[in-house]
Design a protein around this motif. Structure first.
Motif, PDB file in Angstrom:
ATOM      1  N   ARG A 185      -1.470   3.035  -3.874  1.00 38.33           N
ATOM      2  CA  ARG A 185      -2.352   4.014  -3.216  1.00 38.33           C
ATOM      3  C   ARG A 185      -2.692   5.137  -4.202  1.00 38.33           C
TER       4      ARG A 185
ATOM      5  N   ALA B 162      -6.621   2.568  -1.368  1.00 40.03           N
ATOM      6  CA  ALA B 162      -5.700   1.607  -1.981  1.00 40.03           C
ATOM      7  C   ALA B 162      -6.284   1.018  -3.266  1.00 40.03           C
TER       8      ALA B 162
ATOM      9  N   ASN C 273       0.816  -1.225   0.000  1.00 38.32           N
ATOM     10  CA  ASN C 273       0.000   0.000   0.000  1.00 38.32           C
ATOM     11  C   ASN C 273       0.844   1.268   0.000  1.00 38.32           C
TER      12      ASN C 273
ATOM     13  N   GLU D 273      -7.928   8.851  -0.006  1.00 44.31           N
ATOM     14  CA  GLU D 273      -6.599   8.340  -0.370  1.00 44.31           C
ATOM     15  C   GLU D 273      -6.642   6.806  -0.247  1.00 44.31           C
TER      16      GLU D 273
END
Lengths: 270, 270
Positions: free
Chosen positions: A94, A108, A29, A106
């Motif tokens: 991300r 993943a 991530n 924001e």
């Protein structure tokens, strides 16, 4: 935000496809720097079709900061020219999601934000030419120090297109004059990842008042006998998209890049 | 010393052969700058066979200041690789003759000094890359002003060979940073005429205390927003020959170059 499955070793992330699958499965991530060595990484910008043609034209008019290396068809999450089995909705570690110029998420994965009218643009990034420079024995101070490259807004305006306009953002690497000359030669071979420097030695000439105070990233340690060398930077299109306050956009999160199946060496035009 | 038959127009001197024949006939005894546009001009060094192999090795070890573009066989005044009907004894407008490091004559022909053991070296000169730079729209201040390019002895020692040793001499051209970057690209294509610059921006790093006081040639007018850009210079081999105080040598007189049948464009490696 740099998260990753602790059982996931760099050795498991040696190709672009390895990195994409790790991102897709949620095991990666965070940052992609240093992963899949030798593979081209890129900046991501996703826009609705309504803004996409203006943005494509903006990139065409500003190839130094905005060299497009791949695009998707509207609504299609595949980008076959950059990799087999590519899903632009899930394959970055991300993302940042923007609404009217404000970052609203924001995540993943952007599967839940996907729309039939979205067009993805992948824009070359400096990792490719940095690899080429380091292969020549030219040190990259920010990599050695484990910090971000310093970046600056300049007085060099991009050529506008539709709602997209703003200053060229540059990255700076300190180099001896001999290395700076070699760096011009080496990076000239890579026009699709910003190419040759756009400025050298005299920051005030491009509107940078104090080279020790970058607008983005971390200040470099300028040593006696070094010149600041400036390249057009992939932060430019991101800044331009934010400034245009388009109704909707998706970008990569800083440092969490698109990782492709292309090899850096294959981008060399000479 | 710039003499020439007043009836001899530049239009009569449009090829390398035109210039050589004018020099051979005594109608042209001075500078060759601006004559035979597009044709390669070069520096001349003639040495006895006893010193010639060391000098050849010196040039091989220092290709930036001493790029050899043609040589003669011992005692032979022809250099077929540089031109048909070439007579190195008569085809330069003016020569300098050296004995034990002292200049003893500055004749328009060296027929009376010719010996069976003499070897001629023709070394690339900056005229070729200056033409390429001007074709790109990069101004050459010294040409516009009608003065000589400024030249400096540096702290960069040449790699010695036999009696030949000394500092690298550089020429300097002031340029905006953007033109300096373009100049690196353009001159990198011409390795046989000094190639890319060897330094940029920080003269003190190569032992130049005051860029406004050249060791040879005329001071440049450095403007705000310009960087000094330095190329290895063909004065280097001449200075090295003088310093070695070899028993006998012949060189061209300053500005009265070897003019060949080669075209500048043909020296580009890319």
């Amino acid at each position: 935000m740099n998260m990753r499955d602790p059982k996931l070793a760099n050795a498991d992330l040696s190709t672009g496809r390895d990195v994409r699958l790790a991102a897709r499965s949620g095991r990666l991530n965070g940052w992609t720097a240093g992963l899949a060595p030798g593979y081209v990484q890129g900046n991501l910008a996703i826009l609705p079709r309504e803004q996409a043609s203006d943005f494509a034209e903006f990139c065409r008019r500003n190839p130094k900061p905005c060299p497009v290396i791949g695009t998707s068809a509207p609504g299609d999450w595949r980008i076959p020219e950059l990799g087999a089995d590519f899903d632009i909705r899930t394959d970055l570690p991300r993302y940042r999601v923007w609404k009217d110029g404000e970052m609203i998420d924001e995540p993943a994965s952007v599967e839940k934000y996907w729309r039939d009218d979205l067009v993805a643009f992948v824009i070359g990034c400096s990792f490719t030419f940095e690899e080429a420079l380091m292969e020549q024995g030219i040190p990259m101070q920010h990599i050695t120090r484990g910090v971000n490259v310093p970046m600056y807004r300049t007085s060099i305006d991009c050529v506008p297109a539709g709602p997209f306009h703003g200053p060229t953002v540059v990255s700076m690497r300190p180099m001896t004059p001999g290395n700076a000359i070699r760096a011009v030669q080496v990076t000239s071979r890579f026009p699709s990842v910003h190419g040759a420097p756009i400025h050298i030695g005299l920051p005030e000439e491009i509107g940078i008042k104090d080279v020790s105070v970058p607008d983005y990233g971390d200040a470099a340690d300028m040593k006696k006998g070094e010149l600041p060398v400036f390249w057009a930077c992939g932060v430019t299109p991101q800044a331009v998209i934010a400034a245009a306050k388009v109704p909707f956009a998706i970008t990569h999160a800083p440092g969490a890049m698109v990782v492709t199946d292309l090899k850096n060496a294959h981008l060399a035009v000479l």
